[in-house]
Design a protein around this motif. Structure first.
Motif, PDB file in Angstrom:
ATOM      1  N   ALA A 113       0.827  -1.211   0.000  1.00  0.00           N
ATOM      2  CA  ALA A 113       0.000   0.000   0.000  1.00  0.00           C
ATOM      3  C   ALA A 113       0.859   1.258   0.000  1.00  0.00           C
ATOM      4  O   ALA A 113       0.543   2.245  -0.685  1.00  0.00           O
ATOM      5  CB  ALA A 113      -0.921  -0.007   1.212  1.00  0.00           C
ATOM      6  N   ALA A 114       1.968   1.243   0.758  1.00  0.00           N
ATOM      7  CA  ALA A 114       2.856   2.405   0.801  1.00  0.00           C
ATOM      8  C   ALA A 114       3.487   2.651  -0.565  1.00  0.00           C
ATOM      9  O   ALA A 114       3.570   3.795  -1.029  1.00  0.00           O
ATOM     10  CB  ALA A 114       3.937   2.193   1.862  1.00  0.00           C
ATOM     11  N   ASP A 115       3.933   1.581  -1.226  1.00  0.00           N
ATOM     12  CA  ASP A 115       4.517   1.720  -2.562  1.00  0.00           C
ATOM     13  C   ASP A 115       3.475   2.208  -3.565  1.00  0.00           C
ATOM     14  O   ASP A 115       3.751   3.079  -4.396  1.00  0.00           O
ATOM     15  CB  ASP A 115       5.093   0.384  -3.026  1.00  0.00           C
ATOM     16  CG  ASP A 115       6.319  -0.045  -2.243  1.00  0.00           C
ATOM     17  OD1 ASP A 115       6.945   0.813  -1.599  1.00  0.00           O
ATOM     18  OD2 ASP A 115       6.647  -1.245  -2.288  1.00  0.00           O
ATOM     19  N   ASP A 157      13.204   6.390  12.633  1.00  0.00           N
ATOM     20  CA  ASP A 157      11.951   5.672  12.381  1.00  0.00           C
ATOM     21  C   ASP A 157      11.206   6.162  11.140  1.00  0.00           C
ATOM     22  O   ASP A 157       9.982   6.094  11.086  1.00  0.00           O
ATOM     23  CB  ASP A 157      11.029   5.743  13.602  1.00  0.00           C
ATOM     24  CG  ASP A 157      11.542   4.911  14.766  1.00  0.00           C
ATOM     25  OD1 ASP A 157      12.076   3.818  14.513  1.00  0.00           O
ATOM     26  OD2 ASP A 157      11.429   5.360  15.921  1.00  0.00           O
ATOM     27  N   THR A 158      11.930   6.670  10.152  1.00  0.00           N
ATOM     28  CA  THR A 158      11.310   7.072   8.890  1.00  0.00           C
ATOM     29  C   THR A 158      11.733   6.080   7.812  1.00  0.00           C
ATOM     30  O   THR A 158      12.918   5.846   7.605  1.00  0.00           O
ATOM     31  CB  THR A 158      11.738   8.493   8.488  1.00  0.00           C
ATOM     32  OG1 THR A 158      11.515   9.390   9.570  1.00  0.00           O
ATOM     33  CG2 THR A 158      10.929   8.963   7.283  1.00  0.00           C
ATOM     34  N   SER A 159      10.757   5.490   7.169  1.00  0.00           N
ATOM     35  CA  SER A 159      10.993   4.498   6.124  1.00  0.00           C
ATOM     36  C   SER A 159       9.815   4.552   5.160  1.00  0.00           C
ATOM     37  O   SER A 159       8.887   5.359   5.349  1.00  0.00           O
ATOM     38  CB  SER A 159      11.118   3.094   6.737  1.00  0.00           C
ATOM     39  OG  SER A 159       9.858   2.693   7.284  1.00  0.00           O
ATOM     40  N   LEU A 160       9.806   3.701   4.157  1.00  0.00           N
ATOM     41  CA  LEU A 160       8.641   3.657   3.276  1.00  0.00           C
ATOM     42  C   LEU A 160       7.382   3.273   4.048  1.00  0.00           C
ATOM     43  O   LEU A 160       6.282   3.719   3.729  1.00  0.00           O
ATOM     44  CB  LEU A 160       8.868   2.669   2.136  1.00  0.00           C
ATOM     45  CG  LEU A 160       9.833   3.108   1.026  1.00  0.00           C
ATOM     46  CD1 LEU A 160       9.896   2.049  -0.064  1.00  0.00           C
ATOM     47  CD2 LEU A 160       9.431   4.455   0.428  1.00  0.00           C
ATOM     48  N   ARG A 165       3.742  10.176   7.142  1.00  0.00           N
ATOM     49  CA  ARG A 165       3.867  11.309   8.069  1.00  0.00           C
ATOM     50  C   ARG A 165       4.936  12.295   7.583  1.00  0.00           C
ATOM     51  O   ARG A 165       4.801  13.507   7.780  1.00  0.00           O
ATOM     52  CB  ARG A 165       4.192  10.814   9.475  1.00  0.00           C
ATOM     53  CG  ARG A 165       5.551  10.161   9.630  1.00  0.00           C
ATOM     54  CD  ARG A 165       5.723   9.480  10.968  1.00  0.00           C
ATOM     55  NE  ARG A 165       7.059   8.947  11.128  1.00  0.00           N
ATOM     56  CZ  ARG A 165       7.412   8.080  12.073  1.00  0.00           C
ATOM     57  NH1 ARG A 165       6.508   7.660  12.941  1.00  0.00           N
ATOM     58  NH2 ARG A 165       8.651   7.647  12.161  1.00  0.00           N
ATOM     59  N   PHE A 166       5.988  11.793   6.943  1.00  0.00           N
ATOM     60  CA  PHE A 166       7.019  12.662   6.364  1.00  0.00           C
ATOM     61  C   PHE A 166       6.435  13.432   5.186  1.00  0.00           C
ATOM     62  O   PHE A 166       6.671  14.643   5.032  1.00  0.00           O
ATOM     63  CB  PHE A 166       8.207  11.801   5.938  1.00  0.00           C
ATOM     64  CG  PHE A 166       9.427  12.565   5.511  1.00  0.00           C
ATOM     65  CD1 PHE A 166       9.818  13.738   6.146  1.00  0.00           C
ATOM     66  CD2 PHE A 166      10.221  12.096   4.468  1.00  0.00           C
ATOM     67  CE1 PHE A 166      10.957  14.432   5.748  1.00  0.00           C
ATOM     68  CE2 PHE A 166      11.357  12.775   4.069  1.00  0.00           C
ATOM     69  CZ  PHE A 166      11.722  13.946   4.708  1.00  0.00           C
ATOM     70  N   ALA A 171       4.267  18.426   2.670  1.00  0.00           N
ATOM     71  CA  ALA A 171       3.114  19.050   2.017  1.00  0.00           C
ATOM     72  C   ALA A 171       2.655  20.285   2.782  1.00  0.00           C
ATOM     73  O   ALA A 171       2.275  21.305   2.182  1.00  0.00           O
ATOM     74  CB  ALA A 171       1.972  18.034   1.914  1.00  0.00           C
ATOM     75  N   ALA A 172       2.693  20.227   4.118  1.00  0.00           N
ATOM     76  CA  ALA A 172       2.298  21.389   4.924  1.00  0.00           C
ATOM     77  C   ALA A 172       3.234  22.561   4.680  1.00  0.00           C
ATOM     78  O   ALA A 172       2.795  23.717   4.564  1.00  0.00           O
ATOM     79  CB  ALA A 172       2.295  21.008   6.409  1.00  0.00           C
TER      80      ALA A 172
END
Length: 357
Positions: A113-115, A157-160, A165-166, A171-172
């Motif tokens: 789903a992330a991809d 803790d940032t990954s695909l 959240r990144f 976008a903000a």
């Protein structure tokens, strides 16, 4: 010089897995009479950090490393220029779709789903690599026709698997820039997940190894951006949490105009001047950010360095400290926040309007 989209952050990082002159730019002077911290930290700091390392070794074993997720090799593309951007975006979206099908076939619905979310026609991917924890650089705005570019470098803790959240933070920021930019001037934001980030509770989160691995790729990525935007575009690097350690390691040689440290545990440097960058160095921390409680020391322990030294918002560091409001560690890009308003001003070059802490 253009850099191939599939190689923006891979050339020196390895595919399997947030030139400057000396001086940190204008900033605060070191407090009069203040001495540099002694090389050996107080015993309580060493004991505390030793305990943190012990916990960081034990706790992640319960979560172990997630089984490898198969994915295709990244798209093999020619160096990216303004004229080849759209083709690169399309090729990387196609690669993300293929990665989604591969992950689904492996039974990993979450990664699939992330991809797949990254493969939709509206996404602009400078590079994509679905292998391992994954790497991606996503553009918001018209990168080929802009004079102001912000590059976000994420922390732990940032990954695909957690990329959404990144994406939301980038976008903000882009929405804020679009609202406030002078008429007729373009802006762009790039979310750069170009390295394998550490887990928050792990030895890698309190040691510089991951940052040392990431720094060459970040330098190369910024050089590649210059091949798209041209030499006159202003580039601001926004570095969150452990991403500020990455930016600190990469600073000497980064062709950027502003370097912003958000919720930083330290950079590994004693001062902004020690970063050896021509960029203006900024720092901010929300009043409810737990990073304030992290010991700001760097200690040789168990064959490595634990901790990242001087607090970037302290007068001793010498950064331009600005107001971040009462937010916590994940609130720096929260819409409507004082911090986001100040970040927009910094990226647009409205530095006299930035609210100082």
């Amino acid at each position: 010089m253009g850099v191939g989209a599939g190689r923006f952050a891979e050339r020196r990082l390895g595919g399997s897995g947030s030139g400057g002159a000396a001086g940190g730019g204008p900033g605060r002077e070191r407090a009069p009479g203040r001495e540099r911290a002694p090389a050996r930290s107080p015993r309580w700091v060493r004991v505390l950090l030793a305990g943190l390392v012990t916990a960081a070794v034990v706790v992640p074993l319960t979560a172990a490393v997630r089984p490898g997720i198969p994915a295709p090799d990244p798209a093999d593309l020619a160096p990216v220029t303004a004229s080849t951007l759209e083709g690169a975006y399309a090729a990387n979206r196609a690669n993300a779709e293929l990665a989604a099908r591969t992950a689904a076939g492996h039974g990993d619905r979450h990664r699939a789903a992330a991809d797949r979310a990254l493969a939709v026609p509206s996404r602009r991917l400078l590079f994509f690599d679905g292998r391992g924890s994954g790497r991606v650089a996503e553009v918001f705005g018209d990168l080929a026709h802009t004079g102001r570019v912000a590059v976000l470098v994420p922390g732990s803790d940032t990954s695909l698997d957690t990329y959404e959240r990144f994406h939301t933070a980038a976008a903000a920021l882009h929405r804020g820039l679009t609202r406030q930019a002078p008429a007729g001037s373009g802006t762009a934001v790039v979310a750069w997940l170009g390295y394998t980030t550490p887990a928050t509770v792990s030895t890698t989160a309190v040691t510089p190894g991951r940052a040392d691995e990431a720094a060459p790729g970040l330098r190369e990525f910024v050089r590649g951006l210059r091949g798209v935007t041209g030499p006159d575009a202003r580039i601001t690097l926004l570095c969150h949490s452990y991403g500020s350690v990455v930016c600190g390691r990469a600073a000497d040689g980064l062709d950027v105009d502003d370097l912003v440290l958000l919720g930083s545990p330290g950079t590994g440097a004693d001062s902004a001047a020690d970063l050896r960058t021509r960029a203006r160095v900024w720092a901010a921390r929300g009043s409810d950010d737990w990073v304030a409680e992290v010991p700001h020391a760097a200690v040789a322990l168990l064959g490595t360095t634990v901790g990242f030294g001087t607090d970037p918002v302290s007068p001793a560091f010498g950064a331009r400290v600005f107001f971040a409001g009462d937010g916590g560690h994940s609130d720096y890009f929260r819409p409507g926040s004082a911090c986001l308003a100040n970040l927009v001003r910094i990226v647009l070059g409205e530095t006299s309007e930035v609210t100082r802490a």
